[in-house]
Write an enzyme that holds these catalytic residues in place. Structure first.
Site, mmCIF file in Angstrom:
data_model
loop_
_atom_site.group_PDB
_atom_site.id
_atom_site.type_symbol
_atom_site.label_atom_id
_atom_site.label_comp_id
_atom_site.label_asym_id
_atom_site.label_seq_id
_atom_site.Cartn_x
_atom_site.Cartn_y
_atom_site.Cartn_z
ATOM 1 N N CYS A 70 42.711 32.830 34.671
ATOM 2 C CA CYS A 70 42.557 31.735 35.630
ATOM 3 C C CYS A 70 41.993 32.252 36.951
ATOM 4 C CB CYS A 70 43.894 31.039 35.846
ATOM 5 S SG CYS A 70 44.538 30.328 34.313
ATOM 6 N N THR A 71 42.405 33.437 37.332
ATOM 7 C CA THR A 71 41.863 34.049 38.544
ATOM 8 C C THR A 71 40.383 34.362 38.352
ATOM 9 O OG1 THR A 71 44.024 34.946 39.129
ATOM 10 C CG2 THR A 71 42.097 35.983 40.149
#
Length: 178
Positions: A70-71
């Site tokens: 997600c980062t």
């Protein structure tokens, strides 16, 4: 004892694949949902207003703030933000995380775009994005992305990329007729 989240993330990816086969996410040509949600600052945002402000809106869904994939996905969009802005793209990132978690995620990675906190699954459900429960992580949304123009979905990515999310969007934009 600290648990290694890798096996859970791998399971989430596999479950995401399975649910994408059986879920009913919106598709190209569908009207984009006009729901109200909470931003990373805790304020209401009407998605219909976002759609009308710029030629394009990217609504991307990710499982959990501060996880590696997600980062990477958010950083891909952050790093291409100026190019996406030049092409008229508003960006909204959505997860089931709390407002506080979204705010911290945005600040930690210097995201210039709005993150939406959707623990009640209002936005997730409106877009038909599958969710599932993962031990340690809790309930998460599948990683998907939708590009909207004039209130209509023009591109749907049911297996959204992490490191290449911006590249994928820019490719779609390059194929658009004015």
């Amino acid at each position: 004892m600290k648990l290694n989240p890798l096996p859970y993330l791998m399971a989430a990816g596999f479950l995401s694949f399975l649910t994408s086969l059986f879920g009913n996410p919106l598709k190209v040509g569908d009207k984009a949902p006009e729901v109200v949600a909470f931003t990373d600052s805790g304020e209401n945002i009407k998605l219909s207003e976002v759609y009308s402000k710029q030629p394009y809106t990217l609504v991307y869904f990710y499982p959990k703030a501060e996880t590696s994939g997600c980062t990477a996905q958010g950083c891909s969009l952050r790093d291409a933000y100026s190019v996406l802005q030049e092409k008229g793209v508003a960006i909204l990132g959505v997860s089931l995380d709390t407002v506080e978690a979204q705010k911290a995620f945005k600040e930690n990675h210097h995201f210039q775009f709005t993150l939406i906190s959707d623990p009640k699954k209002t936005v997730v459900s409106a877009f038909g994005v599958p969710t599932h429960s993962i031990p340690v992580l809790g309930e998460i949304a599948s990683r998907q992305a939708f590009l909207i123009k004039n209130g209509v979905i023009i591109w749907a990515d049911y297996k959204a990329s992490t490191k290449k999310q911006a590249e994928d969007v820019l490719k779609v934009l390059s194929e658009q007729k004015s």
